[in-house]
Design an enzyme around this catalytic site. Sequence first.
Site, PDB file in Angstrom:
ATOM      1  N   HIS A  57       0.819  -1.216   0.000  1.00 48.64           N
ATOM      2  CA  HIS A  57       0.000   0.000   0.000  1.00 48.64           C
ATOM      3  C   HIS A  57       0.854   1.268   0.000  1.00 48.64           C
ATOM      4  O   HIS A  57       1.264   1.756   1.047  1.00 48.64           O
ATOM      5  CB  HIS A  57      -0.891  -0.029   1.255  1.00 48.64           C
ATOM      6  CG  HIS A  57      -1.929   1.037   1.295  1.00 48.64           C
ATOM      7  ND1 HIS A  57      -3.093   0.904   2.016  1.00 48.64           N
ATOM      8  CD2 HIS A  57      -1.999   2.260   0.732  1.00 48.64           C
ATOM      9  CE1 HIS A  57      -3.823   1.992   1.886  1.00 48.64           C
ATOM     10  NE2 HIS A  57      -3.176   2.843   1.116  1.00 48.64           N
ATOM     11  N   HIS A  59       1.376   5.250  -2.177  1.00 44.10           N
ATOM     12  CA  HIS A  59       0.857   6.219  -3.149  1.00 44.10           C
ATOM     13  C   HIS A  59       2.052   6.954  -3.769  1.00 44.10           C
ATOM     14  O   HIS A  59       2.623   7.844  -3.144  1.00 44.10           O
ATOM     15  CB  HIS A  59      -0.068   7.234  -2.473  1.00 44.10           C
ATOM     16  CG  HIS A  59      -1.259   6.633  -1.803  1.00 44.10           C
ATOM     17  ND1 HIS A  59      -2.478   6.481  -2.436  1.00 44.10           N
ATOM     18  CD2 HIS A  59      -1.429   6.129  -0.558  1.00 44.10           C
ATOM     19  CE1 HIS A  59      -3.350   5.919  -1.599  1.00 44.10           C
ATOM     20  NE2 HIS A  59      -2.736   5.693  -0.444  1.00 44.10           N
ATOM     21  N   ASN A  91      -5.555   5.941  -6.818  1.00 39.45           N
ATOM     22  CA  ASN A  91      -6.233   7.232  -6.670  1.00 39.45           C
ATOM     23  C   ASN A  91      -5.329   8.377  -7.113  1.00 39.45           C
ATOM     24  O   ASN A  91      -5.079   9.322  -6.387  1.00 39.45           O
ATOM     25  CB  ASN A  91      -6.720   7.441  -5.225  1.00 39.45           C
ATOM     26  CG  ASN A  91      -5.574   7.459  -4.217  1.00 39.45           C
ATOM     27  OD1 ASN A  91      -4.516   6.887  -4.449  1.00 39.45           O
ATOM     28  ND2 ASN A  91      -5.786   8.116  -3.094  1.00 39.45           N
ATOM     29  N   LYS A 146     -15.608   6.892  -1.178  1.00 35.63           N
ATOM     30  CA  LYS A 146     -15.325   7.907  -2.193  1.00 35.63           C
ATOM     31  C   LYS A 146     -15.952   7.488  -3.497  1.00 35.63           C
ATOM     32  O   LYS A 146     -16.160   6.313  -3.743  1.00 35.63           O
ATOM     33  CB  LYS A 146     -13.812   8.014  -2.417  1.00 35.63           C
ATOM     34  CG  LYS A 146     -13.104   8.900  -1.438  1.00 35.63           C
ATOM     35  CD  LYS A 146     -11.639   9.014  -1.804  1.00 35.63           C
ATOM     36  CE  LYS A 146     -10.894   9.614  -0.626  1.00 35.63           C
ATOM     37  NZ  LYS A 146      -9.485   9.243  -0.609  1.00 35.63           N
ATOM     38  N   HIS A 175     -10.591  -0.009   0.924  1.00 31.05           N
ATOM     39  CA  HIS A 175     -10.558   1.020   1.964  1.00 31.05           C
ATOM     40  C   HIS A 175     -11.932   0.917   2.604  1.00 31.05           C
ATOM     41  O   HIS A 175     -12.928   1.338   2.022  1.00 31.05           O
ATOM     42  CB  HIS A 175     -10.330   2.418   1.378  1.00 31.05           C
ATOM     43  CG  HIS A 175     -10.301   3.485   2.430  1.00 31.05           C
ATOM     44  ND1 HIS A 175      -9.271   4.380   2.565  1.00 31.05           N
ATOM     45  CD2 HIS A 175     -11.166   3.780   3.425  1.00 31.05           C
ATOM     46  CE1 HIS A 175      -9.512   5.181   3.596  1.00 31.05           C
ATOM     47  NE2 HIS A 175     -10.672   4.845   4.123  1.00 31.05           N
ATOM     48  N   ASP A 296       1.113   2.786   3.800  1.00 30.60           N
ATOM     49  CA  ASP A 296       0.189   3.847   3.392  1.00 30.60           C
ATOM     50  C   ASP A 296       0.928   5.177   3.218  1.00 30.60           C
ATOM     51  O   ASP A 296       0.458   6.228   3.658  1.00 30.60           O
ATOM     52  CB  ASP A 296      -0.995   3.992   4.354  1.00 30.60           C
ATOM     53  CG  ASP A 296      -2.147   4.790   3.725  1.00 30.60           C
ATOM     54  OD1 ASP A 296      -2.062   5.138   2.527  1.00 30.60           O
ATOM     55  OD2 ASP A 296      -3.130   5.079   4.443  1.00 30.60           O
ATOM     56  N   GLY A 313      -3.041  12.051   5.254  1.00 30.63           N
ATOM     57  CA  GLY A 313      -1.931  11.189   4.836  1.00 30.63           C
ATOM     58  C   GLY A 313      -0.593  11.870   5.028  1.00 30.63           C
ATOM     59  O   GLY A 313      -0.514  13.092   5.142  1.00 30.63           O
TER      60      GLY A 313
HETATM   61  C1  NCD Z   1      -4.536   8.455   1.168  1.00 36.79           C
HETATM   62  C2  NCD Z   1      -4.068   9.403   0.063  1.00 36.79           C
HETATM   63  O1  NCD Z   1      -3.664  10.538   0.374  1.00 36.79           O
HETATM   64  O2  NCD Z   1      -4.047   9.019  -1.105  1.00 36.79           O
HETATM   65  N1  NCD Z   1      -4.674   9.190   2.376  1.00 36.79           N
HETATM   66  C3  NCD Z   1      -4.746   8.684   3.634  1.00 36.79           C
HETATM   67  O3  NCD Z   1      -4.994   9.452   4.573  1.00 36.79           O
HETATM   68  N2  NCD Z   1      -4.562   7.425   3.903  1.00 36.79           N
HETATM   69  C4  NCD Z   1      -5.805   7.798   0.744  1.00 36.79           C
HETATM   70  C5  NCD Z   1      -6.099   6.479   1.434  1.00 36.79           C
HETATM   71  O4  NCD Z   1      -5.214   5.638   1.600  1.00 36.79           O
HETATM   72  O5  NCD Z   1      -7.254   6.246   1.799  1.00 36.79           O
HETATM   73 ZN    ZN Z   2      -7.344   4.186   2.194  1.00 30.32          ZN
HETATM   74 ZN    ZN Z   3      -3.595   4.822   1.131  1.00 33.41          ZN
END
Ligand code: NCD
Ligand code: ZN
Ligand code: ZN
Length: 424
Positions: A57, A59, A91, A146, A175, A296, A313
């Site tokens: 996980h 981003h 995302n 979402k 999620h 994350d 995040g």
């Molecule tokens: C994540 C993001 O910024 O893409 N943010 C978060 O607070 N975890 C989105 C997610 O993982 O749900």
């Molecule tokens: Zn998430």
């Molecule tokens: Zn995430």
Amino acid sequence: MEYKIVNARLLYKESFLEGEILIKDGKTHRVSKNIQENLPKIDAEGKLLLPGLIDPHAHLRDSLLSYKEDFDTGTSAALAGGYTLLLDMPNTKPQIDSPERIKKRIEEAKGKINCDVGFYSLAFPNSDFSSLFKAGAIAIKIYLHKRFRDEEWSYENLRKVMKELSKFKRVLAFHAEELDPPFELDKYDVFLHSSFHDERAEIRAVKKIIDLAKDYDLPIHFCHISTPQALEEIYYTKLKGLNLTLELTPHHLLLDDSYFKLGNIALVEPPLRALEDVMELRKALYEGKVDMIGSDHAPHTIDEKLEEKPLPGFPNLEISFSLLNTLTDKFDVINLIKLMSINVARRFGLKKVGAIEEGYKANLFLFDPKEEWRIDPLRFLSKAKYSPFQGFLVRGKVKKTLLRGNIVYEDGVILKRGLGEVII
Ligand code: NCD
Ligand code: ZN
Ligand code: ZN
Ligand code: ZN
């Protein structure tokens, strides 16, 4: 390219071996107490040699969100944290939700990623999963709270997706938060926002998914579980034979909601929970009820964090392993590698990674389990140079990271760029 790493404490077949490893053609060729061949060598100086971490996980952003993070900075942060393979969340902007978008993302990543990456795709009730997987998607993600098009996650639509996906052996990740009131997140302030994301939102979503999953045969994964109730629900359903896994994050294991004193920097979804919840998550971790740890890693600009409507995040890749290594003595490195490498490889069907084994990719990292250091986000290789963990004293440091035998990271510096491959 052929060489050996000597004087290492290497993790081999679930225990530590004082020995040597011969690396050939990017693979672990042989593991032994003593490699006889006269070859160039790297001295591990008695440090731990571990299989590269795999993040279920992360981003990485890039594309129109490159101002937050891009392939180069995100995968550099990964290498600094001992990760050699990341699963990237869909995302993004544009979002990854069709075979064309997957193909484009893979093309864009080539030559720019410093570690290996697999790409998630979003799902919709009418998705054609066969072409998504053919295009290179590694797994499928649904955000229950979402909307990415005009999708609605009714029981009926979730059934449709589960039924379709059960034809493939690919993971459906959630999620799992069902907000009440749903989809009205534009009118919030921070506190209102985190109350939308209260425990019940997660528990309700988890129960709904489990309720549906009983009727289908497919691997389901729960991202960033934050409440002990949801965790227990998943764990006991799994014992009854359902094909479920769950992931915890470093922040839900180490930070309680008193860290909101840091303000928006600590804002994350799901939000940080009360201390007693944090302690119960840890207990569950020690009891072996957890399948994996996901970073994350969710970078935003500092301005986006400090805005009136702050974004949730923060970056985690560089510190996840050291944080977990510091968390407990009850828990050894062998267990951590299970949670942050082997189990992830197994769950997502990632081949020849997750362990030091003959014939496996030489994706490795050298870890000094004793070195103590203080987390200083200004030194992050991620573009996001802030962290709720700022100033934490942690134990254990990643010294070198190897990707298919190449030393790609050493002591804060990326030595070779662009060697990452897209895993499909
Ligand atoms: C994540 C993001 O910024 O893409 N943010 C978060 O607070 N975890 C989105 C997610 O993982 O749900
Ligand atoms: Zn998430
Ligand atoms: Zn995430
Ligand atoms: Zn939210």
